[in-house]
Design a protein around this motif. Structure first.
Motif, PDB file in Angstrom:
ATOM      1  N   ASN A  37     -64.565  20.956  17.481  1.00 49.92           N
ATOM      2  CA  ASN A  37     -63.348  20.516  17.195  1.00 49.92           C
ATOM      3  C   ASN A  37     -62.622  21.726  16.460  1.00 49.92           C
ATOM      4  N   ILE A  38     -61.425  21.503  16.160  1.00 48.28           N
ATOM      5  CA  ILE A  38     -60.619  22.799  15.478  1.00 48.28           C
ATOM      6  C   ILE A  38     -61.138  22.512  14.008  1.00 48.28           C
ATOM      7  N   SER A  39     -61.174  24.230  13.598  1.00 51.29           N
ATOM      8  CA  SER A  39     -61.734  24.142  12.155  1.00 51.29           C
ATOM      9  C   SER A  39     -60.969  25.329  11.653  1.00 51.29           C
ATOM     10  N   LEU A  40     -61.106  25.529  10.487  1.00 52.05           N
ATOM     11  CA  LEU A  40     -60.529  26.863   9.767  1.00 52.05           C
ATOM     12  C   LEU A  40     -61.010  28.025  10.269  1.00 52.05           C
ATOM     13  N   ASN A  41     -62.578  27.967  11.006  1.00 57.56           N
ATOM     14  CA  ASN A  41     -63.103  29.188  11.136  1.00 57.56           C
ATOM     15  C   ASN A  41     -62.122  29.887  12.503  1.00 57.56           C
ATOM     16  N   TRP A  80     -57.701  26.200  24.586  1.00 52.78           N
ATOM     17  CA  TRP A  80     -56.749  26.725  23.318  1.00 52.78           C
ATOM     18  C   TRP A  80     -56.661  28.301  23.441  1.00 52.78           C
ATOM     19  N   TYR A  81     -55.294  28.602  22.970  1.00 50.57           N
ATOM     20  CA  TYR A  81     -54.887  29.927  22.763  1.00 50.57           C
ATOM     21  C   TYR A  81     -54.404  30.198  21.418  1.00 50.57           C
ATOM     22  N   ARG A  82     -54.880  31.139  20.982  1.00 50.72           N
ATOM     23  CA  ARG A  82     -54.480  31.681  19.760  1.00 50.72           C
ATOM     24  C   ARG A  82     -54.135  33.263  19.797  1.00 50.72           C
ATOM     25  N   LYS A  83     -53.536  33.618  18.724  1.00 48.81           N
ATOM     26  CA  LYS A  83     -52.660  35.005  18.462  1.00 48.81           C
ATOM     27  C   LYS A  83     -52.807  35.285  17.164  1.00 48.81           C
ATOM     28  N   PHE A  84     -53.016  36.600  16.814  1.00 48.52           N
ATOM     29  CA  PHE A  84     -53.322  37.087  15.194  1.00 48.52           C
ATOM     30  C   PHE A  84     -51.881  38.085  15.261  1.00 48.52           C
ATOM     31  N   PHE A  85     -51.373  37.953  14.278  1.00 52.01           N
ATOM     32  CA  PHE A  85     -49.996  38.719  14.143  1.00 52.01           C
ATOM     33  C   PHE A  85     -49.485  38.913  12.777  1.00 52.01           C
ATOM     34  N   SER A  86     -48.762  39.811  12.681  1.00 54.13           N
ATOM     35  CA  SER A  86     -48.082  40.283  11.348  1.00 54.13           C
ATOM     36  C   SER A  86     -46.799  40.387  11.383  1.00 54.13           C
ATOM     37  N   ILE A  87     -46.153  39.772  10.233  1.00 53.26           N
ATOM     38  CA  ILE A  87     -44.638  39.811  10.318  1.00 53.26           C
ATOM     39  C   ILE A  87     -44.083  41.043   9.413  1.00 53.26           C
ATOM     40  N   PRO A  88     -43.314  41.669   9.655  1.00 56.03           N
ATOM     41  CA  PRO A  88     -42.549  42.683   8.754  1.00 56.03           C
ATOM     42  C   PRO A  88     -42.099  42.244   7.587  1.00 56.03           C
ATOM     43  N   GLU A 145     -53.329  24.218  21.122  1.00 52.30           N
ATOM     44  CA  GLU A 145     -54.071  23.544  22.097  1.00 52.30           C
ATOM     45  C   GLU A 145     -53.304  22.817  23.235  1.00 52.30           C
ATOM     46  N   ALA A 146     -53.548  23.246  24.409  1.00 53.01           N
ATOM     47  CA  ALA A 146     -53.134  22.701  25.498  1.00 53.01           C
ATOM     48  C   ALA A 146     -53.914  21.688  26.385  1.00 53.01           C
ATOM     49  N   ASP A 147     -53.348  20.552  26.495  1.00 50.70           N
ATOM     50  CA  ASP A 147     -54.047  19.593  27.200  1.00 50.70           C
ATOM     51  C   ASP A 147     -53.125  18.986  28.323  1.00 50.70           C
ATOM     52  N   ASN A 148     -53.818  19.462  29.644  1.00 49.59           N
ATOM     53  CA  ASN A 148     -53.290  18.858  30.796  1.00 49.59           C
ATOM     54  C   ASN A 148     -53.759  17.657  31.405  1.00 49.59           C
ATOM     55  N   ARG A 149     -54.679  16.810  30.808  1.00 55.70           N
ATOM     56  CA  ARG A 149     -55.073  15.654  31.312  1.00 55.70           C
ATOM     57  C   ARG A 149     -54.191  14.417  31.528  1.00 55.70           C
ATOM     58  N   ASP A 150     -54.417  13.720  32.521  1.00 55.03           N
ATOM     59  CA  ASP A 150     -53.522  12.638  32.768  1.00 55.03           C
ATOM     60  C   ASP A 150     -53.126  11.712  31.535  1.00 55.03           C
TER      61      ASP A 150
END
Length: 780
Positions: A37-41, A80-88, A145-150
């Motif tokens: 499951n999705i967790s803070l880790n 799952w897709y994730r991205k780490f980024f910083s905002i100026p 989280e991308a879910d393409n199930r019926d």
């Protein structure tokens, strides 16, 4: 960690202001079929607690590489897709949004461990406000989280195994970070306002002498104080010349409120948009605080007027225009729907090269970049909501009506769009649903040139049945209802189902697979000629009726959920290689250069009738230097309505060698072509498909690479099917089965460009053949 650094826009005084859009496609990580499951880790960089690996990817992206020739069903599940980024830090007091063009098909979004939203639907965009969800003093992490199930609640709703196309998967279109001042031009998707949000541009009193442009602009004030704002309008032609401009008086926008500007701009001697002359203007609308530009929007518009009636059919800019079109599914082999913007353009370019001036987006809204290409190239569009042979319950219907509204809000400024298909294709909808869908389009785009359409002859402004929805022999040619009509599909099912064919006697001895329009290139020239004849016959017959036009089924071969094989009624195959029918349609185009194509490989002694597709008055055919005949086009039941009928030459004795065709206009030779009998294969020749767009770095751009098996005369050996191996050097990757078996002498693979400008060397080799090499250069 990604630090967002961008070139800044400037205001009227030359001072810097924040950028409007930043592509957010790079440096994502991806994981398929998570078992936890999705967790803070998950919002921290990997450590020992994470028991799986993340794959580094860029967008657009498909979860799975789908095999083209396998009967294996497409992948469905969660990724799952994730991205780490910083905002100026300078963005700390700005309004920040993330704009997702398309995620298939349910997307749950989390930022820094916090659940943000769930979006339902894989074909239309969604936008989330994030300035109160992110940090400017430390790193952020977004997870999707991308879910393409019926899912029967989400249009199209039909299970993939019963669907006549595939859902495919992933974050398959662009993601953008949008940075705004607190007072800014809104976005129609974000504000969710009927006939509002952002810019709406319509036209009135359009002629070659002048035109009125009606501009509606919504401006948001997210400040806690009122704002004093004016609007500046510039209309810029394709040479960069400002042809009209205006500035409004200042208005007061209340704190945490919005204001709607309405302004009319008159243009003298406008260059009108049409398929033959797709003239575009850049409409730049800016909002100003005193003299400083604080936000602006640039929109490519086309000035045109049109009407659709029973008596006059389609009138564009005051002139009768016949629509000759096709249908398109948006998929590529292997990568599903995850096309680059340039790949979308290249598909539109091929549609234009095939001689079409109309495309139907079957059966869902397609990429904004595809629509922009249609604007630029001059292709009218039927824009369609997601739907095919499925009508769900109340929640499904509400989601579908929302699709109607979001589609119109996203696409209302495209000059190419002439019809809004607010109908679930081949679906028995309730009348109340159709009424709501029809009404929603007109509410969202309340102008006289807004036309809805649907496959049922009820409610909608225009009736768009498929040819097979009527019966042989007249089909829709005796349609009497007082409604404009366009044949939205023809040339496939009526032949595949064996209930059609106006020349029944000639077709009587054909086997079922030979008679259908579903023909792979490997099936040979006789069956490709039959496909071309099916399209010719049905198109010619459609012209017996009084319609706006017609659209064949279809442009490109594609994969389906409900059947293991490739649906092969396309006039180009799934790798975008033309079949004979492509050249038939290309010969029917108006206002184009002379064309000529010999639809015969001249390698079979039983194929002595030679078909030539041309838009010339006369064609002369010779064999090995000896003239067979010089003649006018065919004149028979299947040609009487065609603008440029084919030419059929009867050769009594087969002799291998060279066929040479010359085309004449008004007695003058204007074009010629040659076909030679294939000899023994000797080597491989490589070509790539750029279709008027160079290979671009840093965009996940993707192109087709073709390895032609040729003889000593550079003729394709069309019976060759051996495996070809592909290798590359340079910043790129190959996608697809490798080695790849040739089909009708051509083996194909995809090449995806990397991020570095430079040379890419492609090599193709096979046992017994001289290998081929090609160098191509990628550009910024």
């Amino acid at each position: 960690m990604i630090l967002l650094v961008c070139g800044l826009n400037t205001n009227l005084k030359g001072e810097s202001i924040v950028p409007e859009e930043i592509y957010f496609n790079k440096s994502w990580e991806f994981h398929k079929n998570p078992e936890v499951n999705i967790s803070l880790n998950l919002f921290k960089h990997d450590n020992s607690k994470n028991k799986f690996q993340w794959q580094k990817i860029s967008l657009p992206h498909s979860v799975n590489t789908e095999d083209v020739r396998s009967d294996k069903k497409e992948w469905q599940g969660i990724s799952w897709y994730r991205k780490f980024f910083s905002i100026p830090r300078e963005f700390a007091n700005k309004s920040l949004y993330l704009y997702f063009e398309g995620v298939m098909q349910i997307a749950k979004v989390y930022i820094n461990g916090e659940y943000i939203t769930t979006h339902y639907g894989g074909y239309l965009p969604f936008m989330i406000k994030i300035d109160d969800k992110i940090y400017t003093d430390k790193e952020n992490c977004i997870l999707v989280e991308a879910d393409n199930r019926d899912n029967s609640l989400v249009p199209p709703g039909k299970p993939n195994l019963e669907l006549d196309f595939n859902y495919y998967s992933g974050i398959y279109r662009n993601v953008k970070l949008i940075v705004k001042e607190k007072v800014h031009i809104s976005d129609p998707i974000e504000v969710n306002r009927v006939a509002g949000g952002g810019l709406m541009c319509t036209f009135d009193n359009v002629s070659e002498k002048s035109a009125n442009i009606k501009i509606q602009l919504d401006v948001e004030n997210e400040q806690h104080t009122k704002a004093n704002i004016s609007m500046k309008i510039d209309l810029i032609d394709n040479k960069g010349v400002t042809v009209a401009t205006d500035i409004t008086d200042s208005v007061i926008i209340p704190a945490n409120g919005y204001y709607r500007y309405n302004k009319e701009l008159t243009v003298k001697s406008p260059k009108l948009w049409s398929p033959d002359n797709p003239n575009l203007y850049n409409l730049r609308v800016s909002i100003c605080n005193k003299h400083d530009v604080i936000d602006s929007i640039n929109t490519m518009i086309g000035i045109r007027s049109f009407s659709m009636t029973v008596t006059d059919n389609f009138i564009l800019n005051g002139k009768p225009t016949k629509l000759r079109g096709t249908n398109r599914h948006q998929e590529y082999p292997y990568i599903g729907n995850a096309l680059s913007d340039n790949a979308q353009y290249r598909d539109a370019y091929k549609i234009k090269q095939a001689g079409f001036n109309l495309v139907r987006c079957s059966h869902y809204p397609q990429s904004p970049s595809f629509l922009s290409a249609c604007d630029e190239l001059g292709i009218c569009v039927i824009n369609s909501i997601p739907g095919w042979q499925f009508f769900g319950g109340l929640e499904f219907q509400e989601n579908s009506i929302n699709d109607v509204r979001q589609m119109v809000r996203r696409d209302r400024n495209h000059p190419s769009i002439i019809l809004w298909e607010a109908s679930l294709n081949e679906t028995q909808m309730s009348r109340s649903f159709m009424e709501r869908a029809h009404k929603a389009v007109h509410e969202e785009f309340p102008v006289k040139e807004t036309y809805t359409c649907g496959w049922l002859d009820d409610v909608y402004d225009v009736f768009i049945p498929a040819r097979q929805h009527a019966e042989y022999p007249y089909y829709w040619n005796h349609y009497k209802n007082k409604k404009p009509m366009l044949i939205a599909e023809y040339g496939d099912w009526e032949y595949y189902a064996q209930n059609a064919g106006l020349n029944q006697t000639a077709f009587a001895n054909l086997k079922q697979e030979e008679r259908t329009s579903r023909q792979l290139r490997e099936f040979g020239q006789n069956r490709l000629l039959q496909q071309a004849l099916n399209f010719q016959e049905s198109h010619n017959d459609n012209l017996n009726g009084s319609f706006l036009g017609d659209a064949n089924w279809l442009m490109f071969d594609y994969k389906r959920g409900y059947a293991p094989d490739i649906e092969s009624s396309g006039i180009m195959d799934i790798f975008r290689i033309p079949k004979f029918a492509f050249y038939f349609y290309a010969s029917q185009a108006s206002n184009t250069e002379p064309k000529i194509y010999i639809a015969n490989y001249w390698n079979d002694s039983t194929c002595r009738d030679v078909t030539v597709f041309s838009n010339c008055d006369e064609v002369e055919l010779s064999l090995n230097g000896k003239t067979i005949n010089r003649q006018h086009p065919d004149n028979n039941l299947n040609t009487k309505n065609l603008k440029h009928p084919p030419f059929t030459f009867h050769i009594h004795k087969y002799i291998s060698g060279e066929l040479h065709a010359k085309g004449f206009l008004s007695g003058k030779e204007t074009v010629s072509t040659t076909v030679k009998t294939p000899e023994k294969p000797t080597r491989i020749m490589i070509k790539v498909d750029l279709s008027n767009k160079e290979l671009q770095v840093n965009k996940n751009d993707i192109i087709f690479v073709y390895a032609y098996i040729i003889d000593k005369n550079n003729t394709i050996v069309c019976l060759e099917d051996r495996e070809i191996n592909f290798k590359i050097k340079g910043d790129a990757e190959l996608i697809g089965t490798n080695p790849q078996k040739a089909e009708a002498g051509i083996s194909t693979i995809l090449l995806r460009c990397g991020d570095k400008v430079g040379n890419i060397r492609i090599r193709a080799y096979a046992k017994g053949l001289i290998s081929g090499e090609l160098d191509i250069k990628s550009v910024k």
